[in-house]
Design a protein around this motif. Structure first.
Motif, mmCIF file in Angstrom:
data_model
loop_
_atom_site.group_PDB
_atom_site.id
_atom_site.type_symbol
_atom_site.label_atom_id
_atom_site.label_comp_id
_atom_site.label_asym_id
_atom_site.label_seq_id
_atom_site.Cartn_x
_atom_site.Cartn_y
_atom_site.Cartn_z
ATOM 1 N N SER A 289 0.831 -1.205 0.000
ATOM 2 C CA SER A 289 0.000 0.000 0.000
ATOM 3 C C SER A 289 0.865 1.255 0.000
ATOM 4 C CB SER A 289 -0.919 0.001 1.228
ATOM 5 O OG SER A 289 -1.780 -1.125 1.215
ATOM 6 N N ILE A 290 1.965 1.223 0.747
ATOM 7 C CA ILE A 290 2.888 2.375 0.769
ATOM 8 C C ILE A 290 3.475 2.610 -0.616
ATOM 9 C CG2 ILE A 290 5.096 3.185 1.688
ATOM 10 C CD1 ILE A 290 4.398 1.668 4.276
ATOM 11 N N GLU A 291 3.831 1.508 -1.269
ATOM 12 C CA GLU A 291 4.428 1.632 -2.596
ATOM 13 C C GLU A 291 3.446 2.281 -3.583
ATOM 14 O OE1 GLU A 291 6.871 -1.238 -5.745
ATOM 15 O OE2 GLU A 291 5.547 -2.109 -4.241
ATOM 16 N N ARG A 292 2.171 1.954 -3.456
ATOM 17 C CA ARG A 292 1.180 2.538 -4.366
ATOM 18 C C ARG A 292 0.871 3.987 -4.018
ATOM 19 N NH1 ARG A 292 -1.196 -2.608 -3.539
ATOM 20 N NH2 ARG A 292 -2.630 -1.682 -1.991
ATOM 21 N N ALA A 293 0.971 4.336 -2.738
ATOM 22 C CA ALA A 293 0.552 5.676 -2.308
ATOM 23 C C ALA A 293 1.698 6.669 -2.215
ATOM 24 C CB ALA A 293 -0.150 5.578 -0.953
ATOM 25 N N ASP A 297 0.090 10.237 -2.762
ATOM 26 C CA ASP A 297 -0.338 10.746 -1.443
ATOM 27 C C ASP A 297 0.772 10.498 -0.422
ATOM 28 O OD1 ASP A 297 -1.639 11.628 0.761
ATOM 29 O OD2 ASP A 297 -3.418 10.355 0.530
ATOM 30 N N PRO A 298 1.808 11.341 -0.411
ATOM 31 C CA PRO A 298 2.954 11.124 0.503
ATOM 32 C C PRO A 298 2.552 11.118 1.976
ATOM 33 C CG PRO A 298 3.484 12.733 -1.194
ATOM 34 C CD PRO A 298 2.005 12.485 -1.295
ATOM 35 N N ASP A 299 1.558 11.955 2.351
ATOM 36 C CA ASP A 299 1.152 11.968 3.766
ATOM 37 C C ASP A 299 0.564 10.625 4.202
ATOM 38 O OD1 ASP A 299 1.983 14.563 3.984
ATOM 39 O OD2 ASP A 299 0.000 15.422 3.547
ATOM 40 N N ALA A 300 -0.302 10.053 3.345
ATOM 41 C CA ALA A 300 -0.867 8.734 3.663
ATOM 42 C C ALA A 300 0.214 7.675 3.682
ATOM 43 C CB ALA A 300 -1.954 8.374 2.642
ATOM 44 N N ALA A 301 1.193 7.792 2.774
ATOM 45 C CA ALA A 301 2.290 6.814 2.744
ATOM 46 C C ALA A 301 3.093 6.884 4.034
ATOM 47 C CB ALA A 301 3.182 7.069 1.530
ATOM 48 N N ARG A 302 3.351 8.137 4.533
ATOM 49 C CA ARG A 302 4.091 8.271 5.788
ATOM 50 C C ARG A 302 3.305 7.667 6.954
ATOM 51 N NH1 ARG A 302 5.877 13.203 3.500
ATOM 52 N NH2 ARG A 302 4.040 14.304 4.348
ATOM 53 N N LEU A 304 1.096 5.188 6.711
ATOM 54 C CA LEU A 304 1.206 3.730 6.568
ATOM 55 C C LEU A 304 2.592 3.241 6.948
ATOM 56 C CD1 LEU A 304 -0.734 3.183 3.209
ATOM 57 C CD2 LEU A 304 -1.474 2.522 5.509
ATOM 58 N N LEU A 305 3.611 4.037 6.677
ATOM 59 C CA LEU A 305 4.981 3.654 7.022
ATOM 60 C C LEU A 305 5.152 3.558 8.531
ATOM 61 C CD1 LEU A 305 7.698 2.992 5.749
ATOM 62 C CD2 LEU A 305 8.303 5.419 5.941
ATOM 63 N N GLY A 306 4.502 4.485 9.254
ATOM 64 C CA GLY A 306 4.563 4.406 10.713
ATOM 65 C C GLY A 306 3.886 3.153 11.235
ATOM 66 N N GLU A 307 2.724 2.809 10.635
ATOM 67 C CA GLU A 307 2.044 1.583 11.049
ATOM 68 C C GLU A 307 2.890 0.352 10.727
ATOM 69 O OE1 GLU A 307 -1.765 1.411 9.271
ATOM 70 O OE2 GLU A 307 -2.658 2.988 10.552
ATOM 71 N N ALA A 308 3.560 0.360 9.567
ATOM 72 C CA ALA A 308 4.400 -0.779 9.202
ATOM 73 C C ALA A 308 5.571 -0.928 10.163
ATOM 74 C CB ALA A 308 4.913 -0.600 7.766
ATOM 75 N N ARG A 309 6.146 0.225 10.573
ATOM 76 C CA ARG A 309 7.254 0.163 11.535
ATOM 77 C C ARG A 309 6.772 -0.421 12.864
ATOM 78 N NH1 ARG A 309 8.627 4.963 11.157
ATOM 79 N NH2 ARG A 309 7.540 5.805 12.989
ATOM 80 N N GLU A 310 5.579 -0.019 13.299
ATOM 81 C CA GLU A 310 5.014 -0.560 14.546
ATOM 82 C C GLU A 310 4.727 -2.057 14.413
ATOM 83 O OE1 GLU A 310 3.648 -0.549 18.474
ATOM 84 O OE2 GLU A 310 4.824 0.912 17.315
ATOM 85 N N GLN A 311 4.242 -2.447 13.221
ATOM 86 C CA GLN A 311 3.975 -3.864 12.968
ATOM 87 C C GLN A 311 5.268 -4.671 13.025
ATOM 88 O OE1 GLN A 311 0.916 -4.707 12.719
ATOM 89 N NE2 GLN A 311 0.805 -6.746 11.857
ATOM 90 N N ALA A 312 6.344 -4.129 12.459
ATOM 91 C CA ALA A 312 7.633 -4.827 12.487
ATOM 92 C C ALA A 312 8.150 -4.952 13.914
ATOM 93 C CB ALA A 312 8.643 -4.085 11.609
ATOM 94 N N ARG A 313 7.959 -3.890 14.729
ATOM 95 C CA ARG A 313 8.415 -3.953 16.112
ATOM 96 C C ARG A 313 7.655 -5.016 16.892
ATOM 97 N NH1 ARG A 313 6.861 -2.651 20.833
ATOM 98 N NH2 ARG A 313 4.896 -1.758 20.047
ATOM 99 N N GLU A 314 6.329 -5.073 16.724
ATOM 100 C CA GLU A 314 5.537 -6.073 17.431
ATOM 101 C C GLU A 314 5.892 -7.479 16.962
ATOM 102 O OE1 GLU A 314 1.503 -5.017 16.837
ATOM 103 O OE2 GLU A 314 1.561 -3.269 18.194
ATOM 104 N N THR A 315 6.159 -7.632 15.660
ATOM 105 C CA THR A 315 6.565 -8.950 15.153
ATOM 106 C C THR A 315 7.876 -9.384 15.786
ATOM 107 O OG1 THR A 315 5.483 -8.485 13.049
ATOM 108 C CG2 THR A 315 7.089 -10.280 13.081
ATOM 109 N N LEU A 316 8.815 -8.469 15.913
ATOM 110 C CA LEU A 316 10.099 -8.788 16.535
ATOM 111 C C LEU A 316 9.912 -9.163 18.003
ATOM 112 C CD1 LEU A 316 13.154 -8.930 16.276
ATOM 113 C CD2 LEU A 316 13.270 -6.489 16.813
#
Length: 476
Positions: A289-293, A297-302, A304-316
Motif C-alpha cells: 500500500s505504501i508503494e502505491r501511495a 499521497d505522501p502523507d498517507a504513505a508516511r 502507513l509507514l509508521g504503522e508498518a514500523r510498529e507492525q515490524a516492532r511487534e513482530t520482533l
C-alpha cells in the motif's frame, strides 16, 4: 513429565524391602509378629496338601489325555492353578510380616495377544513350571516339617507352662516321670535323689515350657524365613526380568523425550505460522500500500509507514517471546481479552468485537496454554479473512460456556462478509488450524458457502485455574 519418567514400581522390579537387609529388631518386638506367623505356619500344610491334590490331579489327568487334544487344556489349567497357589503363598508371606517378594511379569504384552498365544504361553514360561514344582514337591515337603515343628513347639510351650494346673487331673500311673526316669538317671547314673515326683516333675516341665515359650518368636521367625527364602528363589521374579524392564523403561523414556521434543517443535512451528508469520503478511500488505501511495499521497504513505514500523516492532517482540517459549507480550501482560482487542484494532479490515471473557484474573481463569492457542487461532483467522476473503467487515466473538458436569469451553467465532468458499483442505492454513485445535481436544467448525458469508468457530475445552476463594460465574 510424570509418566514413565518417574519410574513407577513394577511387580518385577525389586523393591527396597527386597534389596535392603532387614534392620535388627529387639527380642520383645518379635512377639508382635507371633500371631501372624502362627496363622501362616498352622495353615501352611493344609494349603500345601490341598494344592498338591488339586494340581497333581489336573496335571496327570491332562498328561494322560493329552493324545485326545483336550488334555492340553487340562495341563494348562494345572499350570494356572499352580500359579494361583504360588501367588497365594506370596500373599500369605507378606501377611505374615515378611518383606514383599516381587512376582514374575505374567502379562507379556504383545507376545501373548490372542487366544492361542495366551493358551500356550505357560508352556514356554519357566515361571509356570517353577510354580508347578513348588506346589507339587517343595511346599508339601517343607510344610510338613515346619507345621510339625510349629505344633510341637506350641504344644510344649503351652503344655509345660500350664502343667501345674492340669497335671493333678491325670492319674499317676499314666504319667511319664521324665525327671527321674530320664533326665536325672542320664545325667547322674546311680543317683539316690529323693525328690517328690509330683513336685519335681511339675517344676521340670514348667522350666522346659518356659524355654520353649521363650524361643517361640525365634523359631516362628526362622520357619517363616525358610518359606520366604524358598519362595523368593522359586516364586519370585528373575533379576534378568528386572534388567529387561529397566531397558524397556529407558527406551520408553527416550521415546517420550523424542516425542516431547517433536511436539515442542511442531508447536513452535504453528505458533510462528499463526503469529509472527501473519504479522509479516500484514506488513507485506502495508508495504504494498505504501508503494502505491508514495507518489500520489505522501502523507498517507508516511502514515502507513509508521504503522508498518510498529507492525515490524511487534513482530520482533513476538519472535523474541516465542524463542523463549513464552506467549506474546500483550497476552502475557494484559490477558486474552485485551490481546484479542489488539488483534482487532490492528486489522486492515474493520473488526467488530464481542468479547465475553472475564477480566484478567477473574474466575474462571483460563490456563496459559489455552489463552496462547486461542490468541494464535484468532490471529490466523483474522489474517485469512483479510488476505483471502475480500471482506469489508469482520466480526470476532469470544465467550465461555459452562457445560456442567462436562466442564468449561471457550467459543471463538470469526465471521466475515467476503466471498466464501473456505475449506479444510490438506496443506491449507485451516487444516493446520484444525490440527492445532484437535490437539487440544477441541473442534473447528467451518461454514463458508460460495459467495459468503464465512463463519469459522473454534471450540476448545479447558479446566479453569481456580484461585483460592474464587467462585466460578454462572453458565453463559
Amino acid at each position: 513429565m510424570s509418566t514413565e519418567m518417574t519410574t513407577p514400581h513394577h511387580p518385577a522390579t525389586p523393591t527396597t524391602a527386597d534389596a535392603a537387609p532387614p534392620a535388627r529388631r529387639s527380642y520383645w518386638s518379635l512377639w508382635k509378629d507371633v500371631p501372624r506367623q502362627f496363622g501362616f505356619l498352622i495353615l501352611t500344610m493344609p494349603i500345601a496338601i490341598t494344592g498338591l491334590v488339586v494340581v497333581s490331579t489336573l496335571f496327570f489327568t491332562g498328561v494322560g489325555t493329552i493324545a485326545l487334544v483336550f488334555g492340553i487344556f487340562v495341563v494348562v489349567a494345572a499350570l494356572y492353578t499352580a500359579r494361583g497357589f504360588g501367588v497365594l503363598e506370596l500373599v500369605r508371606l507378606r501377611w505374615a510380616g515378611r518383606p514383599p517378594i516381587a512376582p514374575p511379569v505374567w502379562n507379556r504384552g504383545a507376545r501373548e495377544d490372542g487366544f492361542w498365544r495366551s493358551l500356550f504361553a505357560p508352556f514356554v514360561d519357566g515361571h509356570y513350571w517353577l510354580y508347578l514344582l513348588h506346589t507339587f514337591i517343595i511346599n508339601p515337603v517343607v510344610s510338613v516339617v515346619t507345621w510339625s515343628l510349629t505344633v510341637a513347639w506350641v504344644a510344649t510351650a503351652l503344655g509345660g507352662t500350664t502343667n501345674w494346673i492340669w497335671q493333678r487331673f491325670i492319674p499317676q500311673h499314666d504319667r511319664d516321670v521324665w525327671l527321674h526316669d530320664v533326665v536325672l538317671d542320664f545325667l547322674f547314673p546311680g543317683n539316690a535323689f529323693s525328690i517328690d515326683p509330683s513336685l519335681g516333675e511339675s517344676a521340670f516341665e514348667f522350666i522346659v515350657g518356659l524355654l520353649f515359650l521363650a524361643t517361640l518368636p525365634l523359631v516362628f521367625l526362622g520357619l517363616t524365613a525358610l518359606h520366604s527364602v524358598i519362595a523368593r528363589g522359586v516364586l519370585g521374579a528373575w533379576r534378568s526380568e528386572a534388567l529387561q524392564l529397566e531397558v524397556s523403561r529407558l527406551a520408553a523414556s527416550r521415546g517420550a523425550a523424542v516425542q516431547a521434543e517433536d511436539a515442542s517443535l511442531r508447536r513452535l512451528e504453528r505458533d510462528i505460522h499463526d503469529g509472527p508469520q501473519q504479522r509479516l503478511v500484514r506488513l507485506q500488505m502495508d508495504l504494498a500500500s505504501i508503494e502505491r501511495a508514495i507518489d500520489r499521497d505522501p502523507d498517507a504513505a508516511r502514515h502507513l509507514l509508521g504503522e508498518a514500523r510498529e507492525q515490524a516492532r511487534e513482530t520482533l517482540d513476538e519472535l523474541r517471546a516465542l524463542s523463549r517459549g513464552f506467549a506474546p507480550p500483550i497476552l502475557q501482560d494484559r490477558g486474552l481479552a485485551v490481546a484479542l482487542e489488539s488483534l482487532g484494532a490492528r486489522s486492515v479490515v474493520p473488526v467488530e468485537l464481542e468479547i465475553g471473557l472475564p477480566a484478567d484474573g477473574a474466575p474462571p481463569v483460563l490456563p496459559a496454554s489455552i489463552e496462547r492457542n486461542v490468541y494464535f487461532v484468532a490471529a490466523e483467522l483474522l489474517t485469512n479473512a483479510v488476505k483471502h476473503a475480500d471482506a469489508s467487515g469482520i466480526r470476532l466473538r469470544a465467550s465461555l460456556r459452562d457445560t456442567c458436569p462436562t466442564g468449561w469451553w471457550i467459543d471463538l467465532w470469526v465471521t466475515d462478509n467476503g466471498r466464501g468458499g473456505a475449506t479444510l483442505e490438506a496443506g491449507h492454513g485451516l487444516a493446520g488450524l484444525e490440527e492445532r485445535i484437535r490437539g487440544l481436544d477441541g473442534l473447528l467448525v467451518v461454514d463458508s458457502p460460495v459467495g459468503g458469508p464465512t463463519s469459522i468457530g473454534a471450540h476448545i475445552p479447558f479446566v479453569p485455574v481456580t484461585a483460592p476463594g474464587a467462585t466460578a460465574p454462572a453458565a453463559s
